[in-house]
Design a protein around this motif. Sequence first.
Motif, PDB file in Angstrom:
ATOM      1  N   GLU A 185       1.103  -1.109   0.074  1.00  0.00           N
ATOM      2  CA  GLU A 185      -0.167   0.017  -0.252  1.00  0.00           C
ATOM      3  C   GLU A 185       0.732   1.336  -0.056  1.00  0.00           C
ATOM      4  OE1 GLU A 185      -2.685  -0.051   3.127  1.00  0.00           O
ATOM      5  OE2 GLU A 185      -3.226   2.258   2.953  1.00  0.00           O
ATOM      6  N   TRP A 186       1.958   1.205   0.856  1.00  0.00           N
ATOM      7  CA  TRP A 186       2.863   2.442   0.984  1.00  0.00           C
ATOM      8  C   TRP A 186       3.496   2.620  -0.348  1.00  0.00           C
ATOM      9  CZ3 TRP A 186       7.843   2.664  -0.153  1.00  0.00           C
ATOM     10  CH2 TRP A 186       8.636   1.385  -0.151  1.00  0.00           C
ATOM     11  N   PHE A 187       3.840   1.655  -1.380  1.00  0.00           N
ATOM     12  CA  PHE A 187       4.560   1.960  -2.423  1.00  0.00           C
ATOM     13  C   PHE A 187       3.459   2.645  -3.575  1.00  0.00           C
ATOM     14  CE2 PHE A 187       5.631   0.491  -6.866  1.00  0.00           C
ATOM     15  CZ  PHE A 187       6.721   1.294  -6.804  1.00  0.00           C
ATOM     16  N   GLN A 188       2.520   2.172  -3.412  1.00  0.00           N
ATOM     17  CA  GLN A 188       1.169   2.764  -4.374  1.00  0.00           C
ATOM     18  C   GLN A 188       1.023   4.037  -3.964  1.00  0.00           C
ATOM     19  OE1 GLN A 188      -1.623  -0.128  -4.018  1.00  0.00           O
ATOM     20  NE2 GLN A 188      -0.780  -1.835  -4.999  1.00  0.00           N
ATOM     21  N   GLU A 189       0.996   4.253  -2.630  1.00  0.00           N
ATOM     22  CA  GLU A 189       0.678   5.603  -2.262  1.00  0.00           C
ATOM     23  C   GLU A 189       2.099   6.662  -2.493  1.00  0.00           C
ATOM     24  OE1 GLU A 189      -1.896   7.337  -0.651  1.00  0.00           O
ATOM     25  OE2 GLU A 189      -3.092   5.439  -0.769  1.00  0.00           O
ATOM     26  N   ALA A 190       3.123   6.017  -2.303  1.00  0.00           N
ATOM     27  CA  ALA A 190       4.312   6.747  -2.552  1.00  0.00           C
ATOM     28  C   ALA A 190       4.563   7.313  -3.922  1.00  0.00           C
ATOM     29  CB  ALA A 190       5.570   6.005  -1.951  1.00  0.00           C
ATOM     30  N   MET A 191       3.989   6.349  -4.945  1.00  0.00           N
ATOM     31  CA  MET A 191       4.276   6.627  -6.132  1.00  0.00           C
ATOM     32  C   MET A 191       3.279   7.780  -6.620  1.00  0.00           C
ATOM     33  SD  MET A 191       6.651   4.945  -7.619  1.00  0.00           S
ATOM     34  CE  MET A 191       6.359   4.705  -9.585  1.00  0.00           C
ATOM     35  N   LYS A 192       2.107   7.927  -5.936  1.00  0.00           N
ATOM     36  CA  LYS A 192       1.186   9.079  -6.054  1.00  0.00           C
ATOM     37  C   LYS A 192       1.788  10.393  -5.909  1.00  0.00           C
ATOM     38  CE  LYS A 192      -2.956   6.044  -5.552  1.00  0.00           C
ATOM     39  NZ  LYS A 192      -3.629   5.725  -4.541  1.00  0.00           N
ATOM     40  N   ARG A 193       2.500  10.596  -4.811  1.00  0.00           N
ATOM     41  CA  ARG A 193       3.100  11.996  -4.303  1.00  0.00           C
ATOM     42  C   ARG A 193       4.644  11.981  -4.219  1.00  0.00           C
ATOM     43  NH1 ARG A 193      -0.440  11.497   1.122  1.00  0.00           N
ATOM     44  NH2 ARG A 193      -1.623   9.817   0.084  1.00  0.00           N
ATOM     45  N   GLN A 194       4.826  13.240  -4.002  1.00  0.00           N
ATOM     46  CA  GLN A 194       6.253  13.549  -3.739  1.00  0.00           C
ATOM     47  C   GLN A 194       7.020  12.998  -2.556  1.00  0.00           C
ATOM     48  OE1 GLN A 194       7.290  16.917  -5.763  1.00  0.00           O
ATOM     49  NE2 GLN A 194       8.865  15.728  -6.446  1.00  0.00           N
ATOM     50  N   VAL A 195       6.105  13.080  -1.390  1.00  0.00           N
ATOM     51  CA  VAL A 195       6.464  12.681  -0.180  1.00  0.00           C
ATOM     52  C   VAL A 195       5.478  12.015   0.425  1.00  0.00           C
ATOM     53  CG1 VAL A 195       7.477  13.434   2.075  1.00  0.00           C
ATOM     54  CG2 VAL A 195       8.094  14.647   0.390  1.00  0.00           C
ATOM     55  N   PHE A 196       6.004  10.720   1.076  1.00  0.00           N
ATOM     56  CA  PHE A 196       4.585   9.910   1.783  1.00  0.00           C
ATOM     57  C   PHE A 196       5.259   9.549   3.266  1.00  0.00           C
ATOM     58  CE2 PHE A 196       2.952   5.876   2.515  1.00  0.00           C
ATOM     59  CZ  PHE A 196       1.675   6.128   2.837  1.00  0.00           C
ATOM     60  N   ILE A 197       4.565   9.669   4.196  1.00  0.00           N
ATOM     61  CA  ILE A 197       5.012   9.065   5.675  1.00  0.00           C
ATOM     62  C   ILE A 197       3.944   7.806   5.744  1.00  0.00           C
ATOM     63  CG2 ILE A 197       5.515   9.257   7.870  1.00  0.00           C
ATOM     64  CD1 ILE A 197       5.952  12.389   7.302  1.00  0.00           C
ATOM     65  N   SER A 198       4.401   6.822   6.008  1.00  0.00           N
ATOM     66  CA  SER A 198       3.364   5.851   6.178  1.00  0.00           C
ATOM     67  C   SER A 198       2.698   5.725   7.584  1.00  0.00           C
ATOM     68  CB  SER A 198       3.680   4.367   5.644  1.00  0.00           C
ATOM     69  OG  SER A 198       4.477   4.041   6.818  1.00  0.00           O
ATOM     70  N   ASP A 199       1.666   4.966   7.816  1.00  0.00           N
ATOM     71  CA  ASP A 199       1.215   4.674   9.237  1.00  0.00           C
ATOM     72  C   ASP A 199       2.076   3.613   9.785  1.00  0.00           C
ATOM     73  OD1 ASP A 199      -0.785   6.437   9.322  1.00  0.00           O
ATOM     74  OD2 ASP A 199      -2.140   5.017   8.388  1.00  0.00           O
ATOM     75  N   VAL A 200       1.994   3.255  11.106  1.00  0.00           N
ATOM     76  CA  VAL A 200       2.870   1.990  11.433  1.00  0.00           C
ATOM     77  C   VAL A 200       2.314   0.907  11.117  1.00  0.00           C
ATOM     78  CG1 VAL A 200       3.581   0.802  13.573  1.00  0.00           C
ATOM     79  CG2 VAL A 200       3.424   3.537  13.457  1.00  0.00           C
ATOM     80  N   PHE A 201       3.245  -0.143  10.458  1.00  0.00           N
ATOM     81  CA  PHE A 201       2.788  -1.333   9.898  1.00  0.00           C
ATOM     82  C   PHE A 201       3.983  -2.475  10.308  1.00  0.00           C
ATOM     83  CE2 PHE A 201       5.151  -1.711   5.915  1.00  0.00           C
ATOM     84  CZ  PHE A 201       5.815  -0.503   5.897  1.00  0.00           C
ATOM     85  N   LEU A 202       3.779  -3.686  10.142  1.00  0.00           N
ATOM     86  CA  LEU A 202       4.519  -4.713  10.425  1.00  0.00           C
ATOM     87  C   LEU A 202       5.446  -5.017   9.123  1.00  0.00           C
ATOM     88  CD1 LEU A 202       2.550  -7.359  12.398  1.00  0.00           C
ATOM     89  CD2 LEU A 202       4.060  -5.724  13.318  1.00  0.00           C
TER      90      LEU A 202
END
Lengths: 575, 137
Positions: A138-155
């Motif tokens: 999920e984080w990769f997909q989100e990160a590809m959409k914008r310049q900077v991305f900070i994810s939630d905490v995950f395992l």
Amino acid sequence: MSDERTVTGYYRTLSRNMFLSIIIVSFIPVFFVSATILYQFRVTYREKVFEQLAELVEKHQLNIDAFLNQKVADIIFLSKSKGYVNLHDEKFLQHKLTLLQQTYGSVFVDLGVIDDQGLQIAYAGPFALEKAHYDETEWFQEAMKRQVFISDVFLGLRGMPHFIIAVRDVWDGKPWILRATIDFVEFNNLVQQIRIGATGFAFIVNREGKYQTRLGFGLEANHEDILNFFMNREHFSTRGVAVVERPDVSGNRHIYAAALLKNNDWLLIYQQSTADAFSHLNRTQWICIIIFILGGVAIVTMSAILTRRMVSRISLSDREKEVMNQQVIETGKLASIGELAAGIAHEINNPVAIMVEEAGWIQDLLEEEDVKTSKNLVEIQDALSQIRVQGTRCKDITHKLLSFARKTDSRIQYIQLNDMITDISALYEQRAKYSLVQIKTILDPSLPAIRGSVSELQQVLLNLINNSLDAMEKKKGGVLTLSTFTKDDQVVVEIQDTGLGIPEANLSRLFDPFFTTKPVGKGTGLGLSICYGIIKNLGGEIHVSSQVDQGTIFGIYLPKADDMSTDLLTKGENQ
Amino acid sequence: MSNQIPADQSDIRLLLVDDEVGFVNVLAKRIARRHFDVQKAYSGSEAIQILRKSMFDVAVLDLKMEDMDGIEVLKVFKKMAPRLQVIMLTGHGCEEAAREGMAEGAFDYLTKPCEFDELMEKILEAAAQSGGDHGHI
């Protein structure tokens, strides 16, 4: 008896009313002032606590946001300054990670470079994540959409809680991502150090209500209600802070302070139990209550003591008043008895005069010759002289009564006690004779005059003489000695009897009001106390000495009228 | 006892005034027996009526009567017959009234009940004072 009960009831009611009045008057203002102050203090304190907590979460909101922004800035700087060419070299990447770790400690766990297909081209860090595929995450997909991305905490692939800062850039027409993992423990410490009191702790949740930090040990994680409350962004101030007090599922009240983080994605929540937050207030409240109770006890005690004192003072003065009233009544009674006696004496004088004259008329008739020869002449003459003698006696008695009655006067004047005693003892001759009492008078002819009220002194003497005669009647006779003399500049009258005497135990209470040894209804117990009051008022004293079966001596000590007034008195009398 | 009254006293005219009927009656009898010319009045007003018609040397007046105060009667007596000598009878302890009467011109006073002989002496003294001039309006 019932009178006494009514009187006791009256004083009890009086005590109760006074007591209650003092209590009410003292307590009501204290109570309202205390309540008002306490209420104001509570409100102010509450506002202060809320403000403090808002400030606290706001400060940490800034701290955490600053932490995140700085880490993002570092990664952006790394990505922009070194570029894909340098960074996809794992050695270089490792070198940069080491530099970052040297600067920030163990905040940065690892670094990775990922191409547009989600393949990790280069990796520096403790885990074996080289060539890892992130294209499905999920984080990769989100990160590809914008310049900077900070994810939630995950395992993630490593199976440990962490979150990611991803920065997207373009090289050779294709986007690539520089990714850094932030150590959960380090981030967690930022939040966990927010601790106040015994129960205060903080945590972070994301939009879905998932915890982004660990909860403190032993703390329940049931925050559904409060999360729902904070989901409504209207509760937040413009600075993104909200404070609210709400009960939890078990009914305990907590204060919650919340601040929005990471562009409203996360929520920093600080929770503290109300009791803990207000512990100072509660302590102050308890101190106030204890002071109030102690003060109350003091007020109640003082009111009780004051009431008892005042009521006993009132009852004493009531008794004194009653004695005074009785004295006035007795004096009045004596005066009216005097008037009555005078009236009777006048009325008796006329028949006596007629009787005596009729006897005289018979005597006149006896002078006639025809009666003179009667053999009963001597007897008749004896009878006539008896009538005349007895008539003269009647006259003497009425004269004594009249001279006594004439002197019932309550004005203060100069009095010759010898004269008064002579008058009174004459009055008692008859009663004394029947009681087999001999009245002796030993009067000092040079006795100075005293100042007083005739009727009052008569009352005193009559009272004492009556008592003496009573005491001797019980003994079937005796001697009553009335003496006057001067002692230490005082005029003394002594009334001595050879009666029953007074037991030692009763002597000290003899002049107390209402003290009587006579049966109920026979004596008021006021006689001697009135005597005492009268003599005291004249500036004198009254003493008693007694021996059982021997007799009693009452001594009246009065100040003599001053010499000048005595002179005036004699002059006045001469005129 | 001076029961022997000289005959020349018979022309002494005496008025007894007292509302005590029994007293006046017996006193009048006793005095009349001693050759006085005695008249009785049972009240102050009756005494004044009698004094209008007759003349007297001496009056014996009780100060305490029901219809009129003795002092008032005395004043009227003194106005009607200035030379009339009045002997007042008063109760013991009422000497105040008697003193007032003395100021109004009474001859003397006796306290009741009085000795008959004493009264007779006073009457004789008063009659001597009156001197036989029986002033009458």
